[in-house]
Design a protein around this motif. Structure first.
Motif, PDB file in Angstrom:
ATOM      1  N   TYR A  10       0.756  -1.112  -0.027  1.00 13.43           N
ATOM      2  CA  TYR A  10      -0.025  -0.167  -0.049  1.00 13.43           C
ATOM      3  C   TYR A  10       0.840   1.221   0.003  1.00 13.43           C
ATOM      4  CZ  TYR A  10      -4.562  -2.603   1.111  1.00 13.43           C
ATOM      5  OH  TYR A  10      -5.294  -3.587   1.134  1.00 13.43           O
ATOM      6  N   ARG A  11       2.021   1.334   1.080  1.00 10.48           N
ATOM      7  CA  ARG A  11       2.675   2.516   1.097  1.00 10.48           C
ATOM      8  C   ARG A  11       3.433   2.689  -0.374  1.00 10.48           C
ATOM      9  NH1 ARG A  11       4.040   0.091   5.971  1.00 10.48           N
ATOM     10  NH2 ARG A  11       5.879  -0.358   5.172  1.00 10.48           N
ATOM     11  N   ALA A  12       3.982   1.653  -0.934  1.00 10.44           N
ATOM     12  CA  ALA A  12       4.698   1.753  -2.140  1.00 10.44           C
ATOM     13  C   ALA A  12       4.103   2.612  -3.430  1.00 10.44           C
ATOM     14  CB  ALA A  12       5.309   0.417  -2.540  1.00 10.44           C
ATOM     15  N   HIS A  13       2.590   2.475  -3.078  1.00  7.74           N
ATOM     16  CA  HIS A  13       1.691   3.066  -4.108  1.00  7.74           C
ATOM     17  C   HIS A  13       1.082   4.327  -3.649  1.00  7.74           C
ATOM     18  CE1 HIS A  13       2.249  -0.034  -6.968  1.00  7.74           C
ATOM     19  NE2 HIS A  13       2.362  -0.946  -6.030  1.00  7.74           N
ATOM     20  N   GLN A  14       1.652   5.053  -2.610  1.00  5.51           N
ATOM     21  CA  GLN A  14       0.930   5.976  -1.793  1.00  5.51           C
ATOM     22  C   GLN A  14      -0.412   5.830  -1.559  1.00  5.51           C
ATOM     23  OE1 GLN A  14       2.903   6.883  -4.946  1.00  5.51           O
ATOM     24  NE2 GLN A  14       4.580   6.398  -3.287  1.00  5.51           N
ATOM     25  N   SER A  15      -0.849   4.608  -1.422  1.00  9.80           N
ATOM     26  CA  SER A  15      -2.281   4.220  -0.741  1.00  9.80           C
ATOM     27  C   SER A  15      -2.581   4.584   0.854  1.00  9.80           C
ATOM     28  CB  SER A  15      -2.904   2.928  -1.056  1.00  9.80           C
ATOM     29  OG  SER A  15      -3.869   2.647  -0.543  1.00  9.80           O
TER      30      SER A  15
END
Length: 145
Positions: free
Chosen positions: A21-26
């Protein structure tokens, strides 16, 4: 195209979902008391949480890597996650996603426990949000087609 595996994520691997999630700025997060489902190729390419709630399950956190969208990954991940459940599944989504979920057997404005209705009301104060639901009988009739 690489083979995609759809699996329930083992508890020791749960941090990988938040990393995805963090890697996709979610802003989405893995929920501890939920079943965490992922689609993987070499890495996680999609994820969702299926959280038990009064009388059913709440589907949250559905996210597909933008480079992997339009390949049926979300639909297959949802189908795998709800397969065999004997209780309804509810979710909240932006009204623009209604058609996507209806094509997967969800219906608009389902009957829900009061706690879910209350939660939707709180969420809908800050952004457009609708409720969708999937009944077990609908799922089994879809599977038999």
């Amino acid at each position: 195209m690489p083979d995609t595996q759809y699996t329930l994520l083992a508890e020791p691997l749960w941090p990988l979902m938040n990393k995805f999630y963090r890697a996709h700025q979610s802003s989405m997060k893995a929920v501890r008391d939920a079943q965490l489902w992922v689609a993987r190729r070499e890495e996680i390419i999609a994820a969702l949480c299926l959280r038990p709630v009064s009388g059913g399950h709440w589907l949250t956190g559905l996210f597909v890597d933008p480079s992997c969208r339009e390949q049926g990954i979300a639909a297959t991940l949802i189908a795998e996650a709800v397969n065999g459940l004997e209780q309804p599944v509810w979710l909240f989504c932006h009204p623009d996603l209604r058609g996507f979920y209806e094509r997967r057997g969800f219906t608009f404005d389902p009957s829900m426990p009061y706690a879910m209705v209350e939660r939707l009301s709180r969420y809908a104060r800050s952004k457009p949000m609708i409720a969708m639901g999937l009944e077990p009988l609908v799922r089994s009739s879809i599977d038999n087609v």
